[in-house]
Every structure is written in C-alpha cells, then in structure tokens.
Design a protein around this motif. Structure first.
Motif, mmCIF file in Angstrom:
data_model
loop_
_atom_site.group_PDB
_atom_site.id
_atom_site.type_symbol
_atom_site.label_atom_id
_atom_site.label_comp_id
_atom_site.label_asym_id
_atom_site.label_seq_id
_atom_site.Cartn_x
_atom_site.Cartn_y
_atom_site.Cartn_z
ATOM 1 N N LEU A 5 0.847 -1.188 0.000
ATOM 2 C CA LEU A 5 0.000 0.000 0.000
ATOM 3 C C LEU A 5 0.882 1.237 0.000
ATOM 4 O O LEU A 5 1.785 1.358 0.836
ATOM 5 C CB LEU A 5 -0.915 0.016 1.229
ATOM 6 C CG LEU A 5 -1.820 1.251 1.393
ATOM 7 C CD1 LEU A 5 -2.926 1.232 0.334
ATOM 8 C CD2 LEU A 5 -2.436 1.276 2.799
ATOM 9 N N SER A 6 0.635 2.153 -0.936
ATOM 10 C CA SER A 6 1.366 3.417 -0.998
ATOM 11 C C SER A 6 0.372 4.559 -0.878
ATOM 12 O O SER A 6 -0.629 4.597 -1.605
ATOM 13 C CB SER A 6 2.141 3.546 -2.312
ATOM 14 O OG SER A 6 3.141 2.556 -2.404
ATOM 15 N N SER A 15 4.031 10.763 2.931
ATOM 16 C CA SER A 15 4.385 9.709 1.980
ATOM 17 C C SER A 15 4.613 8.436 2.777
ATOM 18 O O SER A 15 5.375 8.423 3.752
ATOM 19 C CB SER A 15 5.647 10.088 1.199
ATOM 20 O OG SER A 15 5.984 9.069 0.283
ATOM 21 N N LEU A 16 3.945 7.359 2.362
ATOM 22 C CA LEU A 16 3.986 6.128 3.133
ATOM 23 C C LEU A 16 3.869 4.935 2.200
ATOM 24 O O LEU A 16 3.008 4.895 1.328
ATOM 25 C CB LEU A 16 2.820 6.119 4.132
ATOM 26 C CG LEU A 16 2.636 4.886 5.003
ATOM 27 C CD1 LEU A 16 3.781 4.753 5.979
ATOM 28 C CD2 LEU A 16 1.303 4.985 5.747
ATOM 29 N N THR A 17 4.750 3.968 2.369
ATOM 30 C CA THR A 17 4.675 2.723 1.612
ATOM 31 C C THR A 17 4.820 1.564 2.588
ATOM 32 O O THR A 17 5.784 1.515 3.362
ATOM 33 C CB THR A 17 5.769 2.648 0.537
ATOM 34 O OG1 THR A 17 5.597 3.726 -0.385
ATOM 35 C CG2 THR A 17 5.677 1.332 -0.223
ATOM 36 N N LEU A 18 3.858 0.643 2.556
ATOM 37 C CA LEU A 18 3.845 -0.485 3.486
ATOM 38 C C LEU A 18 3.720 -1.790 2.728
ATOM 39 O O LEU A 18 2.956 -1.890 1.766
ATOM 40 C CB LEU A 18 2.665 -0.370 4.461
ATOM 41 C CG LEU A 18 2.668 0.801 5.442
ATOM 42 C CD1 LEU A 18 1.318 0.887 6.132
ATOM 43 C CD2 LEU A 18 3.781 0.642 6.463
ATOM 44 N N GLY A 19 4.470 -2.787 3.161
ATOM 45 C CA GLY A 19 4.321 -4.126 2.614
ATOM 46 C C GLY A 19 3.592 -4.992 3.618
ATOM 47 O O GLY A 19 3.767 -4.836 4.838
ATOM 48 N N PHE A 20 2.729 -5.884 3.156
ATOM 49 C CA PHE A 20 1.917 -6.688 4.063
ATOM 50 C C PHE A 20 2.117 -8.172 3.787
ATOM 51 O O PHE A 20 2.409 -8.594 2.666
ATOM 52 C CB PHE A 20 0.431 -6.338 3.907
ATOM 53 C CG PHE A 20 0.110 -4.907 4.250
ATOM 54 C CD1 PHE A 20 0.054 -4.489 5.563
ATOM 55 C CD2 PHE A 20 -0.132 -3.982 3.242
ATOM 56 C CE1 PHE A 20 -0.240 -3.172 5.879
ATOM 57 C CE2 PHE A 20 -0.424 -2.668 3.546
ATOM 58 C CZ PHE A 20 -0.476 -2.258 4.873
ATOM 59 N N ALA A 66 -2.025 0.454 -4.694
ATOM 60 C CA ALA A 66 -1.805 -0.824 -4.012
ATOM 61 C C ALA A 66 -1.468 -1.902 -5.023
ATOM 62 O O ALA A 66 -1.894 -1.855 -6.180
ATOM 63 C CB ALA A 66 -3.044 -1.222 -3.220
ATOM 64 N N VAL A 67 -0.706 -2.863 -4.565
ATOM 65 C CA VAL A 67 -0.468 -4.088 -5.313
ATOM 66 C C VAL A 67 -1.302 -5.162 -4.632
ATOM 67 O O VAL A 67 -1.132 -5.421 -3.428
ATOM 68 C CB VAL A 67 1.017 -4.483 -5.319
ATOM 69 C CG1 VAL A 67 1.203 -5.793 -6.078
ATOM 70 C CG2 VAL A 67 1.868 -3.376 -5.927
ATOM 71 N N SER A 545 4.633 1.935 11.140
ATOM 72 C CA SER A 545 5.839 1.108 11.133
ATOM 73 C C SER A 545 5.494 -0.306 11.583
ATOM 74 O O SER A 545 4.610 -0.514 12.423
ATOM 75 C CB SER A 545 6.910 1.705 12.046
ATOM 76 O OG SER A 545 6.407 1.852 13.370
ATOM 77 N N LEU A 546 6.177 -1.294 10.998
ATOM 78 C CA LEU A 546 6.024 -2.693 11.408
ATOM 79 C C LEU A 546 6.930 -2.922 12.611
ATOM 80 O O LEU A 546 8.143 -2.722 12.548
ATOM 81 C CB LEU A 546 6.411 -3.623 10.261
ATOM 82 C CG LEU A 546 6.337 -5.121 10.558
ATOM 83 C CD1 LEU A 546 4.897 -5.539 10.848
ATOM 84 C CD2 LEU A 546 6.892 -5.916 9.378
#
Length: 582
Positions: A5-6, A15-20, A66-67, A545-546
């Motif tokens: 998710l960006s 600005s934020l990019t997260l991987g899940f 999002a991917v 943050s994770l």
C-alpha cells in the motif's frame, strides 16, 4: 490479498509505503494517531466517495495505490478482469486512485482507466471492509434480506425476480391507464375521424396556399393590371414610335453604316442581338396580354378554396407551423398521425386483452419464482443461523442463539403478498443469553454484542462458518475497524482468538485498542504522529511502522497501562508468551 500500500498526501500522511503479509495483522496507536486515516486511505482505494478535502494541506493531489494479488480460485475477480481485457501480472494487479484539488480524479487498474463504480465493483471481489459504523446497518431490517441472499448465493436469482416484478408492475400500470382512458376513447375517436374526413375531402397540395394567394391577387386587381399591361404594350410594340419600331429602324441604319465602315460591325452585331431579344420579348408579352381575361367565378372559387385551407390549417396545424410555407405538409402530417391514433384507439381492446394475458403469465412466473426463493431462503436461513450461532459461541457468547427469520408477507386480507424482492419478510433475531426469547437485533442493548454479531456475519459471508461457506466467498482480505467496541476481558480474548483463527485462511486487518487482541496478531503495525521541523512550528505527519519484537513489547505495555512501566512490561511479556504467535 493486499501486498503493498502506498499513500501520498492523504490527510496527515505525507508519503507512506507499506508491505503486508498474509495472516492476521493489527494496527494500533494512541487515540488520534491516525489509524482511521490508514483505514480511510484503504476505503478510498476500495471506491468510497471522496473529494478534495482528503488532500493534505498545501498539496495539489492525494494518491493511493496498491499491489493486490488475486487468488487463482477467485474466478469472479479474474472473470471481471478478463471481461475488460485487463491482464494480471502473475496474479498481481496494481490499482491506483488520485484526486486533485480541482476535484477531478483518476482511477487505474493495471494502467487501464476505470470509473469509481468499476473500482468499487472489482475491489468488492477482493476486500470486505467493516468500518466503525457498519454495524448500524445491521439494525435496519431491510438489509437482512440482502445478507441472507448473499450467504445463500441467491443474489442473482433475487435480481432476476426483481426484473420480472418490475415488468409486471409496468404492465399493470399500462392496463390501468388504458382502462381509465376508455371512457374518453369514443369522444376522441369522433373528433379524429371528423378531422381526417375534413382533410381528406379538402385534399391539400404542397404549396397550394401560396399559388392560390398569387392567383387571387391577380384576379382581384385585374382592372389595374390590364391598364398597366396595355400601356406597356403600346410603348413596347403597339405604338407608331414603339420601342420595337425604333429598334428595327436603328438596326437598318446600322446595317447601312457598317457596309461603309467595317469597324461598326461589332456594334451592328450587338444591335442585332438587342433587336432579336426585344422581338422575342415582345412576342411573349403579347401572348400574356392576349391571355388576360377577367373571370369573377374563378375569383370566387379561389377565395372559397383559400378560406377552407386557412380554416383547416388553423384548426389542425400547430400554431408554430401556421406561418410556415410548408403548412399544407403539416396538415397532411397531422392527418397521418391522426389515422395512426385512430388505429391504436380502435385496437385498444385488443391491446388490453394482450396485456391481460401477459400480466397473467407474469403473475404465474412471479408466484413460482417467489415460492422457489422462499424455499431456498428458508434453507439458507437455517445454515446462516447455525453458522453465526457457532461463531458467537467462540466470541464469548456461548449461550447465544441467532436466527434468520423468514416469514411470508401477508396482505390485510391474509393473502400472500409479493414485493420487489419476493414474498418474504427476512429479519435477524437473537437471544444473547440462555432462557431469553429471540429478539430483534435493534433491541440488543450491548454495543459489544452487536459488534460480535457483525463480526460473525462478516466472517460467515466470507466463507468461514465451519464449512457452511457462502457460495460467493471471494473476499480474500477482511478489514475490521475497531471491532472491539464495547468488549473487554474474556470476550476480548475470544475475539482475538477467533480473528487469529480466520487469519489462517484469510488476510485480516484489525484496528484495535485492546492488547488482548493485538497479541494474537501475526503482524503488528503501529500508527503514530510526529512533527517535522519547519517554518511556523513544523508540520504534523502520520506514519506507520512494522514493529519488531522489542518494539511490540513496548506497544503492548502501552496499550495495557498507557505507559511502559515494569508492571506493564511484565504483563505484556505474559500475554505475548501465552497468546503471541511464534
């Protein structure tokens, strides 16, 4: 599932990019830290309404992308993409949505522009978002039928029923309108037949009025016309010194002169042309003068004909066309339309008989369809009730009994009554405690109980009801925003355990304030605000943050006691050791 998710310039997010990962993920943080913003950005990407107000202050555009991965068994989502010639890249799809300060927005799925409706339709096949206020819809009885139909796989059948019902309604209205106008039919037919007969007898010709008006003017001013024509004839060819005589004499003189001086030949040629033209013109003018005659009877006929055509034109031609040159055509057009109306009115009874037959066939179809729907709903309601009751028992309501009541709609005369979606009244009932009667959901006093009922409904619709899965169990990602409202203690432990359990087969996101739920998560994300230094005291941004194991321990302690003291940390260690995921 949601892989990445960006978020850019959305509310307080810079600005934020997260991987899940797959499994059960929680989002925690202080009240006001921005957890709702993260959920809002996801909701934005799922097709929720949004305007320029979501754009971060001082920016021109907010964007979320999002991917997402589409599972091979999600045939509906893959079919949706295929029907629009959108190809998934090894099962992955990139979805982007942006809104500008002008209010204009853009949405893309794999670089293919789509509408917001398309976006919502596609993402609904992958995600199911339960917001803080979603449970309020559960209190409205009209939504219960939708939930049951979705669980039982009856949505398409219900839509087909609705289509037939609306067709029946339209035909009934048409028949009622036809019957109510029957008493006016004879009077209308008499008027139309009389008018058609009048126009038919008159037999107007295109352009006739203009021709008749010209002839009437000529006959009416015959004496003046004759005087002027005779006077012109005398000057032209009748008098001794007429124009034609002078031209003839001049031509003879020019002929003699040209025989002496050849340079006059061009002038002679022109003089001869003028003479021949005058002679030809004189012949035509003489014929016109000789044809002139006064006919008072013809004048009367012309005036009578004009009066008739003007009367018909005023009577039947719309006022806007009366001054047009094509008024006669409009009169003939009216006649054609009137004849068509006469035919329609004459065949009205035949049409009514046809409508009655169609209505009868549709009524039989409606009755059959309604009966089939009712039977399937009753069967589906039993499974839904068992599934939700089973889930509630695992959510700290061991004695709860849930029932989807399906009863026949009845009219005041105690006869079966069909509505747009069938002949059933569907209502969810619950008994939260042993010995209590089933009650409407709206009468549940506890917000915690209502939240658990919604959690149970959402998960059973996603196909997690002990094998009694809904036929449309496509949602691969379930998002719960503060599902823990009104619960705590042992109930919170049960909810956390249940979310962790369904996280084994689904990707679960849960915004929570309860440590007993957060410790069950596979992934723990913390949402927090921070101030970036700058002019005017800096700017506030929201970040995510994770958490690593040590950071997670501190966050669980904060959730327990509001600070990370020794007692809170010890309690956090105990919970993580007992319920944490390895």
């Amino acid at each position: 599932m949601l892989e990445e998710l960006s978020v850019r310039n959305f509310a307080l997010v810079d600005s934020l990019t997260l991987g899940f990962e797959n499994g059960f993920s929680v989002l925690t943080g202080e009240t006001g830290a921005g957890k709702s913003i993260i959920v809002g950005s996801i909701s934005f990407l799922l097709g929720a309404k949004a305007d320029a107000e979501v754009i971060r202050s001082g920016c021109d555009e907010a964007a979320v992308s999002a991917v997402v991965t589409v599972a091979p068994q999600n045939r509906d989502a893959l079919g949706w993409l295929a029907s629009r010639d959108i190809a998934a890249d090894d099962g992955s799809v990139i979805v982007r949505r942006a809104v500008k300060s002008s209010g204009r927005s853009s949405i893309y799925i794999q670089n293919v522009p789509v509408t917001r409706g398309d976006l919502a339709e596609f993402m609904a096949l992958l995600f199911d978002l339960h917001g803080q206020h979603t449970h309020e819809t559960l209190l409205h009885k009209e939504t219960h039928r939708k939930y049951l139909d979705r669980f039982a796989g009856l949505e398409d059948e219900a839509l087909a029923f609705n289509k037939v019902f609306m067709e029946l309604s339209d035909k009934r209205k048409a028949l009622e309108s036809s019957l109510s106008s029957e008493r006016d039919r004879d009077a209308r037919l008499e008027i139309l037949n009389y008018g058609v007969d009048e126009v038919t007898k008159a037999n107007p010709k295109p352009g006739e009025i203009k021709e008749l008006e010209t002839e009437a003017q000529r006959l009416g001013d015959f004496e003046k016309l004759s005087l002027q024509v005779n006077s012109a004839a005398e000057a032209f060819f009748d008098g001794e010194a007429s124009l034609l005589s002078l031209a003839r004499h001049t031509r003879t003189g020019m002929d003699n002169a040209a025989s002496i001086d050849a340079s006059l030949q061009p002038l002679l040629k022109r003089m001869e042309d003028l003479f021949y033209e005058a002679e030809d013109l004189a012949g035509e003018f003489r014929s016109y003068r000789d044809s002139l005659s006064y006919d008072p009877q013809r004048l009367e006929e012309v005036e009578d004909r004009l009066a008739l055509l003007h009367k018909l034109k005023k009577k039947y031609v719309p006022s806007g066309a009366r001054e047009n040159a094509g008024a006669e055509e409009s009169l003939l057009t009216w006649k054609t339309e009137a004849e068509a109306e006469i035919e329609a009115l004459t065949g009205a009874e035949e049409n009514r008989d046809k409508l009655r037959g169609e209505i009868s066939a549709l009524e039989k179809s409606i009755a059959s369809r309604a009966s089939a729907l009712s039977a399937k709903r009753i069967e589906g309601a039993k499974k839904l009730g068992r599934g939700i009751s089973s889930i509630l028992s695992r959510l700290g309501m061991p004695n709860a009994k849930f029932e989807a009541s399906v009863t026949a709609k009845m009219s005041e005369r105690a006869s079966l009554l069909c509505g747009p979606w069938g002949a059933d009244d569907v209502e969810f009932l619950i008994s939260a405690n042993a010995g209590e009667p089933l009650k409407e959901l709206a009468r549940i006093a506890s917000g915690g109980e209502l939240s658990r009922v919604m959690l149970a409904i959402k998960t059973v619709l996603a196909g997690e009801a002990k094998g009694e899965a809904a036929s449309d169990a496509n949602a691969e990602t379930l998002i719960f925003d503060e599902i823990d409202t009104g619960i705590g203690g042992e109930v919170a432990l049960s909810v956390g355990e249940y979310l962790a359990q369904i996280g084994k087969g689904k990707q679960i996101f849960c915004v929570t304030h309860l440590a007993s739920i957060a410790v069950r998560a596979d992934n723990h994300l913390k949402v927090e605000k921070r101030v970036i230094a700058g002019e005017g005291g800096g700017r506030t941004v929201t970040g995510v943050s994770l958490l690593k194991p040590g950071e997670r321990r501190q966050e669980i302690a904060r959730m327990l006691a509001g600070e990370g003291g020794a007692a809170a940390l010890a309690h956090a260690d105990e919970l993580l050791a007992k319920y944490g995921r390895s």
